[in-house]
Design an enzyme around this catalytic site. Structure first.
Site, short mmCIF file in Angstrom:
data_model
loop_
_atom_site.label_atom_id
_atom_site.label_comp_id
_atom_site.label_asym_id
_atom_site.label_seq_id
_atom_site.Cartn_x
_atom_site.Cartn_y
_atom_site.Cartn_z
N LYS A 190 0.82 -1.21 0.00
CA LYS A 190 0.00 0.00 0.00
C LYS A 190 0.85 1.26 0.00
CE LYS A 190 -4.07 -2.05 2.22
NZ LYS A 190 -4.99 -2.01 3.37
N LYS A 232 -6.33 -8.81 -7.81
CA LYS A 232 -7.50 -8.96 -6.96
C LYS A 232 -8.58 -7.97 -7.37
CE LYS A 232 -8.82 -8.82 -2.06
NZ LYS A 232 -8.35 -8.55 -0.68
N LYS A 279 -12.07 -2.26 -5.11
CA LYS A 279 -12.98 -1.12 -5.17
C LYS A 279 -12.35 0.05 -5.90
CE LYS A 279 -13.81 -2.52 -0.41
NZ LYS A 279 -13.61 -2.17 1.00
#
Length: 341
Positions: free
Chosen positions: A118, A202, A205
């Site tokens: 991240k 993956k 969103k």
């Protein structure tokens, strides 16, 4: 010394950031509902304190919190059977999280791969919360003496950290077995739902295109369209599931079908062996619409009544505090904090 035996208890949570996808449903909520029906005590949380490890617009955070709660409820989480609440209603999460910050070692945190993914090259600019949030996640679990944690494969490392923290606390404060050493629960097909345009990524969103994902608020027509346009490859359905090992897009669609239809991927492949995608994708779309459209409609109904969501979360918060507060109080005593008797 008699070993303390903890009553089986399940805890898991979903972060309210950006909206629910099919990945949240198949990888988490569907399994939460199944576990709820087993008779084990279950606590399901909207982990809004985790959401603010990166900047969140306050109004959008409230909406996202309502959406996750609506998703839980619409999918079948029953507040009479499970404790459903949002994390920030129980301040003990943050209090135990600080204690665990002082138990966990920096070296343990440095091994957490999700922070590296991240933060990327901008690690120095990230919040301290993003770096330290695995210890808050440990607090989420251990605050309720949870014994089992349903998680996706990408969260298994955090449950392993929770186990390390539990063991170290129990050892350091000479309290054998006070905190249970929880087990991650990872099972079934589609535990990690992949992108409909790139089967190596993956489903997210935050993906660039809305066609990459199924949103849990998508209507029936949109769900069908996205599956029919999902990326595949030139070959059709093989004879065995193992033959999909190097075909990520094809394997992803088979896994999704299996999970939605409550079948094994092997059974799905056997049913459609030799078929082309022109047959398989419309069948997948039909199954998806049948399963997901009613959930989407029910979510929208809840989203139109945020006061009812708030009421349900408040009741759940009261129930959660009734479990958490005595455990936190005992933790404070073990640590040596002076508190009113």
């Amino acid at each position: 010394m008699t070993q303390l035996v903890h009553t089986p208890r399940v805890f898991s949570g979903i972060k309210p950031s950006g909206g629910l996808t099919l990945g949240n449903y198949l990888g988490a909520i569907k399994r939460f509902v199944e576990t709820q029906e087993t008779g084990v005590e279950t606590l399901y949380c909207v982990v809004d304190m985790h959401a603010i490890t990166v900047w969140q617009d306050p109004a959008e955070l409230r909406t996202a919190t309502h959406e996750v709660a609506a998703g839980y409820l619409a999918a079948g989480i029953d507040p009479a059977k499970s404790i459903l609440f949002n994390q920030s209603q129980v301040s003990a999460h943050a209090e135990l999280g600080w204690i665990f910050n002082c138990v966990a070692r920096v070296g343990w945190m440095n091994r957490m791969t999700q922070f590296k993914e991240k933060a990327g090259k901008n690690a120095e600019k990230q919040s301290l919360g993003l770096y330290a949030y695995p210890s808050l996640m440990a607090a989420d679990i251990l605050l309720y003496h949870a014994t089992h944690v349903p998680v996706g494969e990408d969260q298994k490392q955090h449950v392993e950290l929770t186990r390390d923290i539990a063991n170290k606390f129990n050892h350091d404060f000479k309290a054998p077995d006070f905190f249970p050493v929880p087990e991650p629960v990872i099972e079934g097909p589609a535990t990690r739902v992949m992108n409909l345009r790139d089967g190596t990524k993956k489903m997210s969103k935050s993906g660039e295109s809305d066609m990459e994902r199924i949103n849990m608020l998508d209507d029936a027509a949109t769900i069908a369209k996205k599956f029919k346009k999902a990326r595949t490859d030139p070959d059709g359905i093989p004879e065995t599931y193992d033959d999909l090992s190097d075909r990520p897009e094809a394997r992803n669609l088979v896994d999704i079908y299996a999970s939605l239809a409550d079948k094994t991927p092997q059974d799905v492949v056997a049913e459609y062996a030799g078929a082309g995608w022109g047959k398989f994708k419309p069948a997948l779309a039909d199954v998806a619409v049948e399963k997901l459209a009613p959930i989407s409609d029910e979510m929208k109904r809840y989203m139109d009544d945020p006061a009812e969501i708030d009421r349900i979360l408040a009741v759940g918060g009261d129930k959660a505090r009734a479990i958490a507060d005595p455990i936190l109080a005992k933790t404070y005593d073990l640590v040596g904090f002076v508190r009113p008797k």
